[in-house]
Scaffold this active site. Structure first.
Site, PDB file in Angstrom:
ATOM      1  N   ASP A 200     -11.877  72.484 142.843  1.00  0.00           N
ATOM      2  CA  ASP A 200     -10.746  71.244 142.817  1.00  0.00           C
ATOM      3  C   ASP A 200     -10.778  70.632 141.474  1.00  0.00           C
ATOM      4  O   ASP A 200      -9.437  70.731 141.097  1.00  0.00           O
ATOM      5  CB  ASP A 200     -11.358  70.295 143.884  1.00  0.00           C
ATOM      6  N   LYS A 204      -7.426  71.187 138.433  1.00  0.00           N
ATOM      7  CA  LYS A 204      -6.997  70.065 137.551  1.00  0.00           C
ATOM      8  C   LYS A 204      -7.146  70.182 136.201  1.00  0.00           C
ATOM      9  O   LYS A 204      -6.276  69.892 135.441  1.00  0.00           O
ATOM     10  CB  LYS A 204      -7.773  68.827 138.031  1.00  0.00           C
TER      11      LYS A 204
HETATM   12  N1  HSE Z   1     -10.858  66.138 147.361  1.00  0.00           N
HETATM   13  C1  HSE Z   1     -10.395  65.745 146.058  1.00  0.00           C
HETATM   14  C2  HSE Z   1     -11.454  64.662 145.409  1.00  0.00           C
HETATM   15  C3  HSE Z   1      -9.127  65.053 145.844  1.00  0.00           C
HETATM   16  O1  HSE Z   1     -12.536  64.342 146.114  1.00  0.00           O
HETATM   17  O2  HSE Z   1     -11.349  63.924 144.465  1.00  0.00           O
HETATM   18  C4  HSE Z   1      -7.939  65.920 146.070  1.00  0.00           C
HETATM   19  O3  HSE Z   1      -8.089  66.713 144.886  1.00  0.00           O
END
Ligand code: HSE
Length: 430
Positions: A200, A204
Site C-alpha cells: 500500500d 503511494k
Molecule cells: N490502509 C491504508 C493505511 C490507507 O492504513 O494507511 C489506505 O491506503
C-alpha cells in the site's frame, strides 16, 4: 448564477459515502469560494438493493451509466481494484469527462498508460486521495514545488503499519498483538495484507516518485518489505541505539538514478518523522529551492480522504470552466532512470543470533571487511541465558547487493544460528 457541475460517483463505500455527505454539507462553502454547485447525478454501486444514505433514483448497477450521461462532467472513481476501475476511467477519459480517483494501486501499476490516454484525450486525472489521505501532497509537489528539483522524499505512508510499530515501541508488545489491537480499533482494513506487506505504501511512493521525477518507476525496481517480520527485540535494540523503526518510503535522486524503497527502517529518534505516531502519515520533501518541508496529517479515514476528493472536484470544476489543463502528470526526462534494487547504497542494522564463544565476532567482521564493508558499531548484550546470544551490528554505507552477499556468507557460519535480520538505516542528509 452558480455553475452546476454534474458528478458521477462510482463506489459508495466509506469514502464514497463521505464524499456524497460532504458535497452536501460543504455546498455553501463551495459556492462562495469557487462559484460552483456540484450535483451528484448518478451513483454506481455493485449492489443496488443494499440500503444506503442516498436516493434510490441515483443508484445504478452499471458504471457505464456515468459515462453515458451527457450532464456528467466529472467521474469520481472510488471502487478500487483494477479491471472495472480501469475500464471506467478509460471510458470516462474517452468521453471527455474529468476523472477523480483515489486508486493508488491502479495508478502505480498503470500510470504510464492511463496518463498517456489522459494526454491523448486532453482530459485530466486528479488523484489527491490516492496518497496520504487528507494531506495535500500531490498538489504541493505538482504545483507549489513546480520549480524545485527534488533531492529526496521520506514518507510514513501507511497508517496501519505506523500504528502497529508505534504500539510495539511504546507498549513493548509484539507484532501480532499490535495488529490485533489495530483491527479491534478499526484502524486496520478487513484484509490488512497490503498494509503490513508494504505494498500500500509502495503504491503511494511510486506515485510520489512519478510526480517528482517525471516518469513511472516500474514496481519491479522498488524494494518493498513489510513490517510483519519486525520483532519486539528489534524495536528494543533500535531504541538502545538511538533509533526507532518506521515503515519508511524513501525516494531519492542519486547520480546513478532514482531509488524508491519501502521497508521497515531505523530512523534517528530525534528526527521529526520519529515523532509521527499512531495512524498518522507524514512526508518530508526536500527540494533544492524550498529546502526541507514537512507534511503531517491523517492518511486514511472517511473525512480526510473526502477532503482530498472535494479538493480535486474543485480543480476539475476550474478545468471545466476553462482553467489551463494539464493531464495531472507531466512526463519529463530530467532525472534519467530508476536505480535497480540491488544497486542502492544504504546503512544497515544487522541482528544475528550467534554462539557465545571467542572468535565469532572476528569471523563476522572478517567477512564484512573482505567485502569492503565497514562496521560502525557493535552491541552484544550481556546474558546468562543458555544458547545463542544476539549480536547487533550497525553497518556503514554499503551497496545493497554486496551487503546481502556478505550477509549470506555470515549466515552460513557454523556459529550463526537463525537467519540474520537486516533492516535499512536512514540517517538523513546532515
Ligand atoms: N490502509 C491504508 C493505511 C490507507 O492504513 O494507511 C489506505 O491506503
Amino acid at each position: 448564477m452558480d455553475k452546476k457541475i454534474g458528478v458521477g460517483l462510482a463506489g459508495f463505500g466509506t469514502v464514497g459515502a463521505g464524499v456524497y455527505r460532504h458535497l452536501l454539507s460543504a455546498r455553501d462553502v463551495l459556492r462562495r469560494r469557487i462559484g460552483v454547485e456540484f450535483e451528484v447525478r448518478r451513483v454506481a454501486v455493485r449492489d443496488v438493493s443494499k440500503p444506503r444514505e442516498v436516493s434510490g433514483d441515483l443508484l445504478t448497477g452499471r458504471a457505464s451509466d456515468l459515462i453515458e450521461d451527457p450532464e456528467i462532467g466529472v467521474v469520481v472513481e472510488l471502487i478500487g481494484g483494477m479491471t472495472t476501475a480501469r475500464e471506467l476511467i478509460e471510458g470516462a477519459l474517452r468521453a471527455g469527462k474529468i476523472v477523480v480517483t483515489g486508486n493508488k494501486a491502479l495508478l502505480a501499476e498503470h500510470g504510464e498508460a492511463l496518463f498517456g490516454l489522459a494526454e491523448e484525450c486532453g482530459v485530466p486525472i486528479f488523484y489527491e486521495a490516492a496518497v496520504a489521505g487528507g494531506i495535500p501532497i500531490i498538489k504541493s509537489v505538482r504545483e507549489a514545488f513546480v520549480a524545485n528539483r527534488f533531492e529526496s522524499m521520506h514518507g510514513i505512508l501507511n497508517g496501519t503499519s505506523n500504528y502497529i510499530l508505534s504500539r510495539m515501541a511504546e507498549a513493548g508488545i509484539g507484532y501480532q498483538e499490535a495488529l490485533d489491537e489495530a483491527s479491534a480499533l478499526g484502524y486496520a482494513e478487513a484484509d490488512p495484507t497490503l498494509d503490513v506487506n508494504g505494498w500500500d505504501a509502495a503504491h503511494k511512493a511510486i506515485i510520489l516518485a512519478a510526480l517528482a521525477y517525471g516518469f513511472w518507476i516500474p514496481p519491479s525496481d522498488v524494494l518493498v518489505r513489510g513490517i510483519d517480520t519486525v520483532t519486539r527485540e528489534d524495536v528494543c535494540f533500535a531504541a538502545e541505539l538511538g533509533y526507532c523503526i518506521k515503515l519508511l518510503a524513501t525516494i531519492k535522486a542519486g547520480a546513478d538514478g532514482i531509488e524508491v524503497r519501502v521497508c521497515p527502517t531505523l530512523i534517528p529518534s530525534r528526527h521529526v518523522l520519529a515523532s509521527v505516531g499512531g495512524v498518522f502519515n507524514a512526508i518530508a520533501v526536500h527540494g533544492d529551492i524550498v529546502g526541507e518541508t514537512l507534511f503531517y496529517g491523517r492518511g486514511a479515514g472517511q473525512d480526510p480522504t473526502s477532503s482530498s476528493v472535494l479538493g480535486d472536484l474543485a480543480e476539475a470544476a476550474a478545468a471545466l470552466q476553462g482553467a489551463p489543463r494539464n493531464c495531472g502528470f507531466i512526463r519529463h526526462e530530467l532525472y534519467g532512470k530508476a536505480l535497480p534494487v540491488g544497486a542502492a547504497i544504504s546503512k544497515f542494522y544487522l541482528r544475528l543470533a550467534v554462539e557465545d564463544r571467542p572468535g565469532v565476532l572476528a569471523q563476522v567482521a572478517g567477512i564484512f571487511g573482505e567485502a569492503g564493508i565497514g562496521i560502525s558499531s557493535v552491541i552484544q548484550p550481556e546474558t546468562t541465558a543458555e544458547g545463542p546470544v544476539p549480536l547487533i551490528l550497525m553497518i556503514h554505507d554499503a551497496v545493497t547487493h554486496v551487503f546481502e552477499a556478505a550477509c549470506g556468507r555470515v549466515a552460513a557460519l557454523e556459529a550463526v544460528k537463525d537467519a540474520p535480520v537486516a533492516l535499512h538505516v536512514e540517517a538523513f542528509a546532515p
